[in-house]
Design an enzyme around this catalytic site. Structure first.
Site, PDB file in Angstrom:
ATOM      1  N   ASN A  30      39.345  35.718  36.655  1.00 45.91           N
ATOM      2  CA  ASN A  30      39.026  35.045  38.054  1.00 45.91           C
ATOM      3  C   ASN A  30      38.519  33.535  37.419  1.00 45.91           C
ATOM      4  O   ASN A  30      38.693  33.060  36.219  1.00 45.91           O
ATOM      5  CB  ASN A  30      37.897  35.703  38.601  1.00 45.91           C
ATOM      6  CG  ASN A  30      36.656  35.718  37.893  1.00 45.91           C
ATOM      7  OD1 ASN A  30      36.117  34.631  37.354  1.00 45.91           O
ATOM      8  ND2 ASN A  30      36.071  36.946  37.562  1.00 45.91           N
ATOM      9  N   ASP A  53      35.584  43.683  38.791  1.00 44.27           N
ATOM     10  CA  ASP A  53      35.288  45.077  39.192  1.00 44.27           C
ATOM     11  C   ASP A  53      36.345  46.095  38.588  1.00 44.27           C
ATOM     12  O   ASP A  53      35.763  47.170  38.325  1.00 44.27           O
ATOM     13  CB  ASP A  53      35.585  45.060  40.870  1.00 44.27           C
ATOM     14  CG  ASP A  53      34.222  44.137  41.186  1.00 44.27           C
ATOM     15  OD1 ASP A  53      33.068  44.142  40.836  1.00 44.27           O
ATOM     16  OD2 ASP A  53      34.479  43.361  42.269  1.00 44.27           O
ATOM     17  N   LYS A 112      52.977  44.015  23.375  1.00 42.01           N
ATOM     18  CA  LYS A 112      53.281  43.205  24.443  1.00 42.01           C
ATOM     19  C   LYS A 112      54.321  43.952  25.586  1.00 42.01           C
ATOM     20  O   LYS A 112      55.276  44.680  25.179  1.00 42.01           O
ATOM     21  CB  LYS A 112      53.806  41.931  24.235  1.00 42.01           C
ATOM     22  CG  LYS A 112      54.199  41.015  25.329  1.00 42.01           C
ATOM     23  CD  LYS A 112      55.102  39.821  25.074  1.00 42.01           C
ATOM     24  CE  LYS A 112      55.633  39.096  26.115  1.00 42.01           C
ATOM     25  NZ  LYS A 112      56.457  38.086  25.534  1.00 42.01           N
ATOM     26  N   ASP A 150      29.366  48.573  37.094  1.00 43.47           N
ATOM     27  CA  ASP A 150      28.377  47.449  37.963  1.00 43.47           C
ATOM     28  C   ASP A 150      27.386  47.164  37.073  1.00 43.47           C
ATOM     29  O   ASP A 150      26.327  47.923  37.221  1.00 43.47           O
ATOM     30  CB  ASP A 150      28.193  47.806  39.402  1.00 43.47           C
ATOM     31  CG  ASP A 150      27.818  46.608  40.353  1.00 43.47           C
ATOM     32  OD1 ASP A 150      26.720  45.720  39.653  1.00 43.47           O
ATOM     33  OD2 ASP A 150      28.137  46.407  41.190  1.00 43.47           O
ATOM     34  N   ILE A 151      27.139  46.075  36.716  1.00 48.36           N
ATOM     35  CA  ILE A 151      26.214  45.766  35.580  1.00 48.36           C
ATOM     36  C   ILE A 151      24.837  45.674  36.362  1.00 48.36           C
ATOM     37  O   ILE A 151      23.737  46.185  36.155  1.00 48.36           O
ATOM     38  CB  ILE A 151      26.524  44.373  34.882  1.00 48.36           C
ATOM     39  CG1 ILE A 151      27.809  44.645  34.072  1.00 48.36           C
ATOM     40  CG2 ILE A 151      25.200  44.186  33.752  1.00 48.36           C
ATOM     41  CD1 ILE A 151      28.280  43.252  33.357  1.00 48.36           C
ATOM     42  N   LYS A 173      24.022  43.951  49.538  1.00 46.46           N
ATOM     43  CA  LYS A 173      24.081  43.938  48.027  1.00 46.46           C
ATOM     44  C   LYS A 173      22.662  43.814  47.516  1.00 46.46           C
ATOM     45  O   LYS A 173      22.081  44.488  46.640  1.00 46.46           O
ATOM     46  CB  LYS A 173      24.970  42.659  47.375  1.00 46.46           C
ATOM     47  CG  LYS A 173      26.368  42.786  47.192  1.00 46.46           C
ATOM     48  CD  LYS A 173      27.174  41.490  46.959  1.00 46.46           C
ATOM     49  CE  LYS A 173      28.445  41.526  47.256  1.00 46.46           C
ATOM     50  NZ  LYS A 173      29.209  40.534  46.805  1.00 46.46           N
TER      51      LYS A 173
END
Ligand code: C5P
Length: 392
Positions: free
Chosen positions: A206, A276, A286, A303-304, A334
């Site tokens: 990201n 996620d 490859k 999920d840390i 959350k």
């Protein structure tokens, strides 16, 4: 009693270092002096040795004193390093990573506060190269005591005179006596993005730059904390003064490292933009293209932060929420689900920017709104709330 390493470089003002040593000794500080070769042409080591009551070090290679690795032991011994006078040359050397004598080596090996009290000829003082070096060093957390205007050795009235010795000592004493609000506290910060490998060439990731997490680490260091920074890939330099820097790539690696360190922390902040999902299958070679569509199955990453919340003992635990819609509602959910003390809600669009716009949502439902500001300032806002939590 606090320990001060005084570095003396070869400006004419070097003779004033005798007064600095004597004033520091009168105030009860233990002082060890390191001189550059050039400084010894202006004032003798014997003078500073007599005043400091400690051996003065000039040469790195004096055989009889090689019992410990001296540049390491001196950097650790010092509570603070003061370089007075600091010439154009020493600033240039440190700013460019040169460590070719005892003083520049001790400075380079030290994680302690370092103050340069500048003194030099006015033309050197105004040279933009000096200015650039100072800016660079300031960004790394070094401190500067500007020179005064006055009568210079080159027979003119101009800027370049070493600040009054008493004023220099006042400035460093502010640092020495500062009550660090997070002194003795252990802080864990996750930062940056993660990369989830698909094959030897490709990965999912990201846009997170890591700037927010690194700014938090810098602020925590400034507040006196012992900082562990667990970081995914970024283009940033590791902040000076970090106790432990752990570099990871994937969410699973980050998870493992976080869980190794989490239980020993007083404060933990999950700022990383953790993927996620990861590709379910890693291709050793490859992936070759053909004319068909390609389906890649993704599986959930741990999920840390959720796990930190579940294993929470006395830690203050803080998470981030970056959303493109329903920011506050999602952040509130959350906060609860992950058992946090507070959550920092910020827009996902600020991920790569230097600035951030945050709201802090607390366990008791209170919402604090802040104006958009540089991430380094936002880090101050967040830590000021953390300190409020600690003092509650
Ligand atoms: O649930 P969501 O990913 O939106 O929550 C964001 C918060 O959770 C951030 O603090 C992020 O660092 C943390 N997180 C994590 N591990 C994940 C996903 C998110 O620690 N796998």
């Amino acid at each position: 009693m606090k320990n001060i390493v005084l570095g003396v470089t070869g400006g004419i003002a070097a003779y004033k270092s005798a007064n600095i040593v004597s004033l520091l000794r009168k105030k009860g500080y233990d002082v060890k002096v390191i001189m550059t070769e050039n400084a010894t042409k202006i004032i003798t080591p014997q003078t500073l040795e007599t005043l400091s009551k400690n051996r003065v070090i000039v040469d790195m290679w004096e055989r009889e004193h090689q019992i410990e690795v001296e540049h390491i032991s001196l950097s650790e011994w010092a509570d603070l390093i003061l370089i007075a006078p600091a010439t154009y040359n020493i600033v240039g050397k440190v700013a460019n990573g040169i460590a070719d004598d005892m003083l520049s080596t001790v400075i380079s090996a030290s994680k302690k506060p370092i103050y340069f009290a500048l003194a030099m000829n006015v033309n050197m003082y105004e040279n933009p190269i000096l200015n650039e070096n100072i800016q660079k060093l300031k960004n790394f957390g070094y401190h500067f005591i500007e020179a005064d205007e006055g009568f210079l050795a080159c027979n003119i009235e101009a800027k370049g005179r070493l600040r009054d010795e008493k004023e220099i000592i006042e400035i460093i004493e502010k640092n020495l006596n500062y009550e660090f609000p997070l002194k003795g506290k252990k802080v864990l910060i996750t930062a940056g993005r993660t990369e989830e490998a698909l094959d030897p060439i490709r990965y999912f990731s990201n846009h997170s730059s890591g700037k927010m997490g690194y700014s938090l680490a810098e602020e925590a260091i400034e507040l006196g904390a012992e900082v562990t920074l667990i970081s995914g890939p970024t283009n940033l330099t590791t902040p000076r003064g970090i106790s432990k820097f752990i570099s990871v790539k994937s969410a699973q690696e980050m998870f493992q490292e976080v869980m190794k360190h989490y239980e020993f922390q007083d404060i933990a902040i999950a700022c990383a933009a953790v993927a996620d999902y990861r590709p379910k299958h890693y291709y050793n070679e490859k992936i070759k293209k053909n004319d068909d569509e390609l389906t890649i199955i993704l599986e959930r990453n741990p999920d840390i932060l959720l796990n930190m919340g579940k294993n929470k003992k006395n830690q203050i635990l803080i998470g981030f929420a970056a959303e493109t819609e329903n920011l506050l509602d999602n952040a509130k959910n959350k906060l609860k689900k992950k058992n946090l003390d507070f959550i920092v809600a910020n827009s996902a669009y600020n991920m790569q920017q230097d600035k951030n716009l945050i709201q802090i949502i607390k366990k008791n439902g209170e919402i604090l709104k802040f104006n958009e500001a540089k991430k380094r300032i936002v880090a101050k806002q967040i830590f000021s709330e953390i300190i409020n939590e600690i003092n509650k």
